[in-house]
Write a protein that holds these residues in place. Structure first.
Motif, short mmCIF file in Angstrom:
data_model
loop_
_atom_site.label_atom_id
_atom_site.label_comp_id
_atom_site.label_asym_id
_atom_site.label_seq_id
_atom_site.Cartn_x
_atom_site.Cartn_y
_atom_site.Cartn_z
N GLU A 28 0.82 -1.21 0.00
CA GLU A 28 0.00 0.00 0.00
C GLU A 28 0.86 1.27 0.00
O GLU A 28 0.48 2.27 -0.59
CB GLU A 28 -0.95 0.02 1.20
N LYS A 31 2.45 1.50 -3.74
CA LYS A 31 1.48 1.45 -4.84
C LYS A 31 1.29 2.78 -5.59
O LYS A 31 1.32 2.80 -6.82
CB LYS A 31 0.14 0.95 -4.32
N PRO A 32 1.15 3.93 -4.91
CA PRO A 32 0.90 5.18 -5.63
C PRO A 32 2.06 5.65 -6.51
O PRO A 32 1.85 6.43 -7.44
CB PRO A 32 0.66 6.21 -4.52
N ILE A 33 3.28 5.22 -6.24
CA ILE A 33 4.40 5.71 -7.04
C ILE A 33 4.89 4.70 -8.08
O ILE A 33 5.79 5.02 -8.85
CB ILE A 33 5.58 6.19 -6.16
N TRP A 37 7.66 7.99 -14.32
CA TRP A 37 7.60 9.41 -13.96
C TRP A 37 8.58 10.18 -14.83
O TRP A 37 9.69 9.72 -15.08
CB TRP A 37 7.96 9.59 -12.49
N SER A 67 7.17 -2.41 -8.33
CA SER A 67 6.38 -2.63 -7.09
C SER A 67 7.23 -3.06 -5.90
O SER A 67 6.75 -3.01 -4.77
CB SER A 67 5.28 -3.65 -7.34
N ASN A 89 5.97 9.90 1.61
CA ASN A 89 5.06 10.71 2.43
C ASN A 89 5.18 10.36 3.91
O ASN A 89 4.20 10.25 4.63
CB ASN A 89 3.61 10.57 1.95
N TYR A 121 4.58 12.71 -2.61
CA TYR A 121 3.74 12.66 -3.80
C TYR A 121 2.34 13.15 -3.46
O TYR A 121 1.87 13.04 -2.33
CB TYR A 121 3.69 11.26 -4.42
N SER A 122 1.71 13.69 -4.49
CA SER A 122 0.32 14.12 -4.39
C SER A 122 -0.25 14.04 -5.78
O SER A 122 0.23 14.74 -6.69
CB SER A 122 0.24 15.54 -3.83
N GLY A 123 -1.22 13.20 -5.97
CA GLY A 123 -1.82 13.03 -7.30
C GLY A 123 -0.80 12.53 -8.30
O GLY A 123 -0.18 11.51 -8.10
N ASP A 124 -0.60 13.31 -9.37
CA ASP A 124 0.35 12.89 -10.40
C ASP A 124 1.68 13.62 -10.30
O ASP A 124 2.45 13.66 -11.24
CB ASP A 124 -0.26 13.09 -11.79
N LYS A 140 3.66 12.05 -13.29
CA LYS A 140 3.40 10.67 -13.69
C LYS A 140 3.04 10.64 -15.17
O LYS A 140 2.30 11.46 -15.67
CB LYS A 140 2.26 10.07 -12.87
#
Length: 141
Positions: A28, A31-33, A37, A67, A89, A121-124, A140
């Protein structure tokens, strides 16, 4: 005698459950990154002020996160001077390659080792801070 056999099995089962929870939490965090990029700006100090300088879009640099946290360029070449851990973060993610990574091209690399790479990170949008004071802004793809 059977009871003696079941006790170690119980401990193995309990420890495996704990590892599954840790792995799920790590998944978790990263996952967002995960993905590709593109570098868009570099923070530089000009006259005692930090400002974001745009990067030439013709020669764009890319960073790809797998991952398991391993970093590559857009051609799949592993980052020679990568950290052992990411702080995403504020959450810690330990990089553990799940498949073999080829570092043969790194023999001549002169790396300044940095144990932890800080990622916001925040969003893209993602901002990376290494051990040096320079920060890099990515979007991203």
């Amino acid at each position: 005698m059977k009871r003696l056999f079941y006790i170690p099995l119980l401990f193995i089962f309990l420890f495996n459950c704990k590892n599954d929870k840790i792995d799920a939490r790590q998944d978790e965090i990263i996952k967002p990154i995960v993905g590709q990029w593109r570098l868009t700006e570099i923070e530089q100090e000009v006259k005692d002020k930090k400002i974001w300088q745009p990067v030439d879009s013709i020669t764009s640099q890319y960073l790809v996160f797998r991952s398991d946290g391993v970093m590559f360029d857009k051609n799949g070449i592993a980052n020679c001077c990568g950290p052992k851990e990411l702080s995403i973060n504020g959450a810690s993610f330990r990089i553990k390659p799940k498949t073999k990574v080829n570092y043969d091209h790194c023999a001549a690399a002169n790396c300044a080792y940095c144990a932890v790479m800080d990622i916001e990170y925040s969003g893209d949008q993602m901002i990376i801070t290494n051990c040096n004071p320079v920060r890099f802004k990515y979007i991203k793809n």
